[in-house]
Scaffold this active site. Sequence first.
Site, PDB file in Angstrom:
ATOM      1  N   TYR A 107       0.854  -1.181   0.000  1.00 50.07           N
ATOM      2  CA  TYR A 107       0.000   0.000   0.000  1.00 50.07           C
ATOM      3  C   TYR A 107       0.886   1.226   0.000  1.00 50.07           C
ATOM      4  O   TYR A 107       1.857   1.299   0.754  1.00 50.07           O
ATOM      5  CB  TYR A 107      -0.886  -0.006   1.252  1.00 50.07           C
ATOM      6  N   ASP A 126       9.414   3.008  -0.628  1.00 50.34           N
ATOM      7  CA  ASP A 126       8.421   3.650   0.234  1.00 50.34           C
ATOM      8  C   ASP A 126       8.702   3.247   1.684  1.00 50.34           C
ATOM      9  O   ASP A 126       8.462   2.117   2.092  1.00 50.34           O
ATOM     10  CB  ASP A 126       7.017   3.218  -0.209  1.00 50.34           C
ATOM     11  N   LYS A 152       4.621   9.128   8.812  1.00 46.64           N
ATOM     12  CA  LYS A 152       4.410   8.554  10.146  1.00 46.64           C
ATOM     13  C   LYS A 152       5.409   9.064  11.190  1.00 46.64           C
ATOM     14  O   LYS A 152       5.259  10.161  11.679  1.00 46.64           O
ATOM     15  CB  LYS A 152       4.381   7.029  10.043  1.00 46.64           C
TER      16      LYS A 152
HETATM   17  C1  PLP Z   1       3.927   2.253   3.151  1.00 49.47           C
HETATM   18  C2  PLP Z   1       2.914   3.366   3.134  1.00 49.47           C
HETATM   19  N1  PLP Z   1       2.966   4.276   2.160  1.00 49.47           N
HETATM   20  C3  PLP Z   1       2.094   5.299   2.120  1.00 49.47           C
HETATM   21  C4  PLP Z   1       1.096   5.428   3.059  1.00 49.47           C
HETATM   22  C5  PLP Z   1       0.136   6.561   2.992  1.00 49.47           C
HETATM   23  O1  PLP Z   1       0.368   7.465   4.021  1.00 49.47           O
HETATM   24  P1  PLP Z   1      -0.805   8.430   4.522  1.00 49.47           P
HETATM   25  O2  PLP Z   1      -1.821   7.586   5.208  1.00 49.47           O
HETATM   26  O3  PLP Z   1      -0.099   9.407   5.428  1.00 49.47           O
HETATM   27  O4  PLP Z   1      -1.367   9.124   3.310  1.00 49.47           O
HETATM   28  C6  PLP Z   1       1.009   4.493   4.091  1.00 49.47           C
HETATM   29  C7  PLP Z   1      -0.049   4.583   5.116  1.00 49.47           C
HETATM   30  O5  PLP Z   1      -0.307   3.683   5.861  1.00 49.47           O
HETATM   31  C8  PLP Z   1       1.953   3.424   4.133  1.00 49.47           C
HETATM   32  O6  PLP Z   1       1.922   2.496   5.099  1.00 49.47           O
END
Ligand code: PLP
Length: 447
Positions: free
Chosen positions: A150, A249, A281
């Site tokens: 994700y 990511d 985060k």
């Molecule tokens: C690996 C990863 N990338 C991107 C995101 C998206 O971040 P946000 O919820 O701050 O938009 C998340 C959210 O859980 C994530 O775990």
Amino acid sequence: MTSAASTARTARSSELFARARTVTPGGVNSPVRAFDAVGGTPRFIRSARGAWLTDVDGNDYVDLICSWGPMLLGHAHPEVQRAVTEAVSRGTSYGTPTVPEVELASEIVARTPVERVRFTSSGTEATMSAIRLARGFTGRDVVVKFAGCYHGHVDSLLAAAGSGLATFGNPNAGPSTPGVPSSSTDLTLVLPYNDTAAVAAAFAEHGDRIACLVTEAAAGNMGVVPPDPGFNRFLAETCARHGALFVSDEVMTGFRASRQGQWGLDGAVEGWAPDLMTFGKVMGGGFPAAAFGGRADVMAHLSPEGSVYQAGTLSGNPVATTAGLATLRLATDEVYAHLTAAGETIKEAAADALTAAGVPHAVQSTGTMFSVFFTEGPVRDFAGASGQDVAAYAAFFHAMLDAGVHLPPSAYEGWFLSAAHDDRAVQTVLDALPAAARAAASQGGRP
Ligand SMILES: Cc1ncc(COP(=O)(O)O)c(C=O)c1O
């Protein structure tokens, strides 16, 4: 799923949830908070301190969600609070450059291989912007991602984003939600995680059209599925060979899996670096702050230095960056050592309890991050994670909740700890596990 006793203990949360549903779709502002996967009423939290949440009915819970990752130091850390309060007293947003932006960017550059950083307000924006930059830099359109990873709710990345079908080599993997035009996901190739043959085949066929490959540095959104040894290096090398960018990511793993995130566990050891990385985060310290960064020559293509447009009214917000800076400065080696030790204790106890109750399970981790799968392991990809006994997890979840431990309300999530998870918090978790495992055993296999 909920017992009469727990219903009585959640009267205020139930009232608020009913009210919330009249003004907000599903009563929540992010879907997994709704308890749809486990049944029952989400707890409305009144306050939090250290490792503990207190709900509006006055129940206390050991928090194993930690805001889905950010609260590395625990809730309401006094030094983070002090820094934030001082920042707020100076005003909350100016729309002009500020000192904490430069300091937080410098802290990220110091801990990771990125040379330049651009702040956003969410991880979604960070990955969306990294993809746009990769396309602008390479002049190519195709993006490769892995099933079960994700990257936020970016249109082009909502193909097989933790719940869709793994589709090898099919550019028409299709969106996993209505509202995303297939033209967005037509340019997304979805491959099985940890499958080097699939990656090699996709690049052999489409290599000259691929702008970037984006991967969670370690998968955390289908439960914790670590990359096989050498997998991320293989991805970096394959991208380099084909003139594509490797986008790692680390929104979830960054500054959590280790001091240097997942990269600290593989790239830093093996001597390679992603072209672009995304963070969120932990680096926001509980505020809306995220970032993407990477090679200086690639980042130079961003506006205003270059022509790839990207912007944000609250990007680099002074309160959010102050919270992130205070958090990262307090995230010392001792913090990571504590997370490792507390995690080992809980992982071992969870495995023991589930084994004793005869519940099939797999405990998996990368650095300080871990999760418990309700299926036989090892889980190496989304197909493996999808085989979980979600009924068993739901029973386990509610038994833990009734015993004062708030797990993520989904079998597909990591269990997050903080530096504030002290002996009392850990012991509360250990005490709750055996009965929860028996509850799982009695519900397991039911639809
Ligand atoms: C690996 C990863 N990338 C991107 C995101 C998206 O971040 P946000 O919820 O701050 O938009 C998340 C959210 O859980 C994530 O775990």
